[in-house]
Design a protein around this motif. Sequence first.
Motif, PDB file in Angstrom:
ATOM      1  N   ILE A   1      43.151  40.826  41.703  1.00 11.43           N
ATOM      2  CA  ILE A   1      42.192  40.944  42.813  1.00 11.43           C
ATOM      3  C   ILE A   1      41.022  41.821  42.393  1.00 11.43           C
ATOM      4  CG2 ILE A   1      41.885  41.937  45.116  1.00 11.43           C
ATOM      5  CD1 ILE A   1      44.769  40.994  45.734  1.00 11.43           C
ATOM      6  N   PHE A   2      41.343  42.958  41.764  1.00 11.02           N
ATOM      7  CA  PHE A   2      40.302  43.873  41.299  1.00 11.02           C
ATOM      8  C   PHE A   2      39.415  43.199  40.253  1.00 11.02           C
ATOM      9  CE2 PHE A   2      39.250  47.754  38.636  1.00 11.02           C
ATOM     10  CZ  PHE A   2      38.316  48.255  39.515  1.00 11.02           C
ATOM     11  N   GLU A   3      40.017  42.504  39.309  1.00 10.58           N
ATOM     12  CA  GLU A   3      39.270  41.849  38.224  1.00 10.58           C
ATOM     13  C   GLU A   3      38.364  40.741  38.753  1.00 10.58           C
ATOM     14  OE1 GLU A   3      37.677  40.798  34.710  1.00 10.58           O
ATOM     15  OE2 GLU A   3      38.976  42.542  34.987  1.00 10.58           O
ATOM     16  N   PHE A   4      38.889  39.899  39.643  1.00  9.70           N
ATOM     17  CA  PHE A   4      38.110  38.750  40.110  1.00  9.70           C
ATOM     18  C   PHE A   4      37.018  39.132  41.106  1.00  9.70           C
ATOM     19  CE2 PHE A   4      42.131  36.149  39.199  1.00  9.70           C
ATOM     20  CZ  PHE A   4      41.750  35.964  37.881  1.00  9.70           C
ATOM     21  N   ASN A   5      37.218  40.219  41.835  1.00 11.17           N
ATOM     22  CA  ASN A   5      36.211  40.620  42.812  1.00 11.17           C
ATOM     23  C   ASN A   5      35.160  41.567  42.251  1.00 11.17           C
ATOM     24  OD1 ASN A   5      37.227  39.086  44.939  1.00 11.17           O
ATOM     25  ND2 ASN A   5      38.682  40.676  45.494  1.00 11.17           N
ATOM     26  N   VAL A   6      35.567  42.488  41.389  1.00 13.69           N
ATOM     27  CA  VAL A   6      34.644  43.520  40.908  1.00 13.69           C
ATOM     28  C   VAL A   6      34.110  43.224  39.507  1.00 13.69           C
ATOM     29  CG1 VAL A   6      34.432  46.004  40.436  1.00 13.69           C
ATOM     30  CG2 VAL A   6      35.840  45.228  42.331  1.00 13.69           C
ATOM     31  N   HIS A   7      34.883  42.568  38.671  1.00 16.66           N
ATOM     32  CA  HIS A   7      34.540  42.284  37.273  1.00 16.66           C
ATOM     33  C   HIS A   7      34.194  43.560  36.494  1.00 16.66           C
ATOM     34  CE1 HIS A   7      34.556  38.022  38.112  1.00 16.66           C
ATOM     35  NE2 HIS A   7      33.682  38.196  39.094  1.00 16.66           N
TER      36      HIS A   7
END
Length: 150
Positions: A73-79
């Motif tokens: 979730i963190f990776e896909f939303n914030v990059h």
Amino acid sequence: MSDPVYPPLSPLKTGVRCRCPRCGEGALFQGYLTIRKDCANCGLDYSFADPADGPAFFVMSAVGIVGMIGFMIFEFNVHPPIWVHFVVTLPILALMCLGVLRPFKGWMVAEQYFHKAEEAVFSSVGKHGEGYGWRGQAERAAREQARKAD
């Protein structure tokens, strides 16, 4: 002098609080994960307790699943760049594992006490002795008849 009678306590409640599974009062651990020799309150010998690697396996599995969901979730939303994961994500995963490990180990020890867990004893199920198949039943029946005849 008779031993006091202890009511059955919930293994979940006593285990998560890291208390004695018999009286619910004495401490279960000395230090972070070392199990005491006995309960300071009721004298229960903790030599029965052997959770081995079970708590670590289940905690790593659960935290790994939850952590991976959070990571994605963190990776896909914030990059974020990779160094952010090393600085933020890895310490969070380590703290989650350490935070859950002690109560989970306490719960497993309390479950062992509650269910009177013992070391496994294996018996033959055929081809190595009496067995339980039709041959084993026939042999047992023949022995019983021989005993009755004597």
